[in-house]
Design an enzyme around this catalytic site. Structure first.
Site: not given
Ligand code: NAD
Length: 303
Positions: A101, A176, A245
């Site tokens: 997102s 989104k 965010k």
């Molecule tokens: P999360 O924090 O669980 O996972 C993010 C991952 O990215 C982590 O494993 C972290 O170690 C990794 N990461 C961070 N910096 C990095 C880098 N430089 N290189 C490689 N990996 C890196 O987050 P999430 O809940 O999986 O969300 C991910 C995205 O999806 C976000 O943008 C969030 O807003 C969006 N999103 C989340 C949900 C939800 O229900 N959790 C739903 C829809 C959208």
């Protein structure tokens, strides 16, 4: 010159969402995975019969598709633009799908940069949370050139059933952010109604039963409250910080348009206040409701 392979893909970002998405994406592909959390990458590599990369500095040159599922645009930018980042390593004709997102302004710049390099770029954020990611039933909104979006759809089949082409690059991320602003507004509005009902003597379970059979219902009242809030588990897997965010992205969009949107902007500001008040280091976004429990002095947990 290397010809990018249609079946060799790299999945970056293997957290709450990326892990199940990478697992659903893997069948029939030569999958490489990367996360700064190397244990998470090793775990997904094991689950997918794929290969965990130790860093992104020397990626296999035949990788033809990259999927990103990262927390913020700043991180997406660094992964693509770092020296050496993915932009400087991917072959002409490759495809990048940013499913994070992200901030649409950043996305528009990245898509233009990719086009200059001969790389297709699609923003394809998702909705539905961890449960839909697990089930491969996410809603996906895709921005980009029609040909690139069609190409991306062949990769997204196992991740979601519902893929909407929203327009040029960046519009997926606009859609989104706006969806999440509406969703957070529903979450907050329901907390207000449920805490007021509780003080008036109607239990949250009874009030939810009324709302879900009536016109006030929303995804928040049908799923988030019964599963994650009344249970006191607050375990949706979507962090409050990520929601905040998203709401800032939507606020900035509204502000650039000088649009009138008092209701949703109040929800955005209330989410900021709630985040400050919650003591835990990384609250779940459903803990937004706890803010109202404190504010209105009534509990929403099932008795
Ligand atoms: P999360 O924090 O669980 O996972 C993010 C991952 O990215 C982590 O494993 C972290 O170690 C990794 N990461 C961070 N910096 C990095 C880098 N430089 N290189 C490689 N990996 C890196 O987050 P999430 O809940 O999986 O969300 C991910 C995205 O999806 C976000 O943008 C969030 O807003 C969006 N999103 C989340 C949900 C939800 O229900 N959790 C739903 C829809 C959208």
């Amino acid at each position: 010159m290397v010809t990018p392979s249609t079946s060799a893909s790299l999945f970056v970002g293997l957290g709450n969402m990326g892990r199940p998405m990478a697992i659903n994406y893997s069948p029939g592909r030569e999958l490489f995975v990367y996360d700064t959390n190397l244990a998470a990458a090793a775990d997904v590599a094991m689950a997918t019969n794929g290969t965990a990369l130790p860093n992104l500095e020397n990626i296999p040159p035949h990788i033809g598709t990259v999927i990103l599922m990262l927390p913020t645009s700043r991180i997406v930018e660094s992964v693509l633009r770092n020296d050496p980042g993915l932009f400087s390593q991917l072959a002409v004709g490759s495809l990048i799908i940013d499913m994070s997102s992200s901030d649409p302004e950043s996305t528009t710049d990245l898509a233009a940069e990719a086009a200059e390099l001969g790389i297709d770029f699609v923003d394809a954020p998702v909705s539905g949370g961890v449960s839909k990611a697990d089930a491969g039933k996410l809603a996906i909104m895709a921005g980009g050139e029609s040909t690139a979006v069609e190409r991306a759809k062949s990769h997204l089949r196992n991740l979601g059933e519902d893929i909407t082409h929203t327009g040029p690059a960046g519009t997926g991320h606009v859609a989104k952010a706006l969806n999440n602003l509406l969703s957070a507004t529903n979450l907050a509005a329901a907390a207000e109604i449920l805490t007021i009902a509780a003080t008036a003597g109607i239990t949250p379970e009874t009030m939810l039963e009324v709302i879900n059979g009536s016109t006030g219902r929303s995804q928040a009242t049908e799923f988030k409250y019964p599963r994650h809030i009344l249970t006191g588990t607050f375990d949706s897997g979507f962090a409050m910080d990520l929601m905040v965010k998203d709401l800032r992205i939507a606020r900035d969009l509204i502000s650039r348009q000088s649009a009138e949107a008092p209701v949703v902007l109040t929800a955005q500001q209330t989410a900021e206040k709630a985040r400050d008040l919650l003591e835990s280091a990384s609250p779940d976004h459903t803990e937004f409701a706890r803010y109202y429990e404190k504010l209105n002095g009534s509990s929403l947990r099932a008795s």
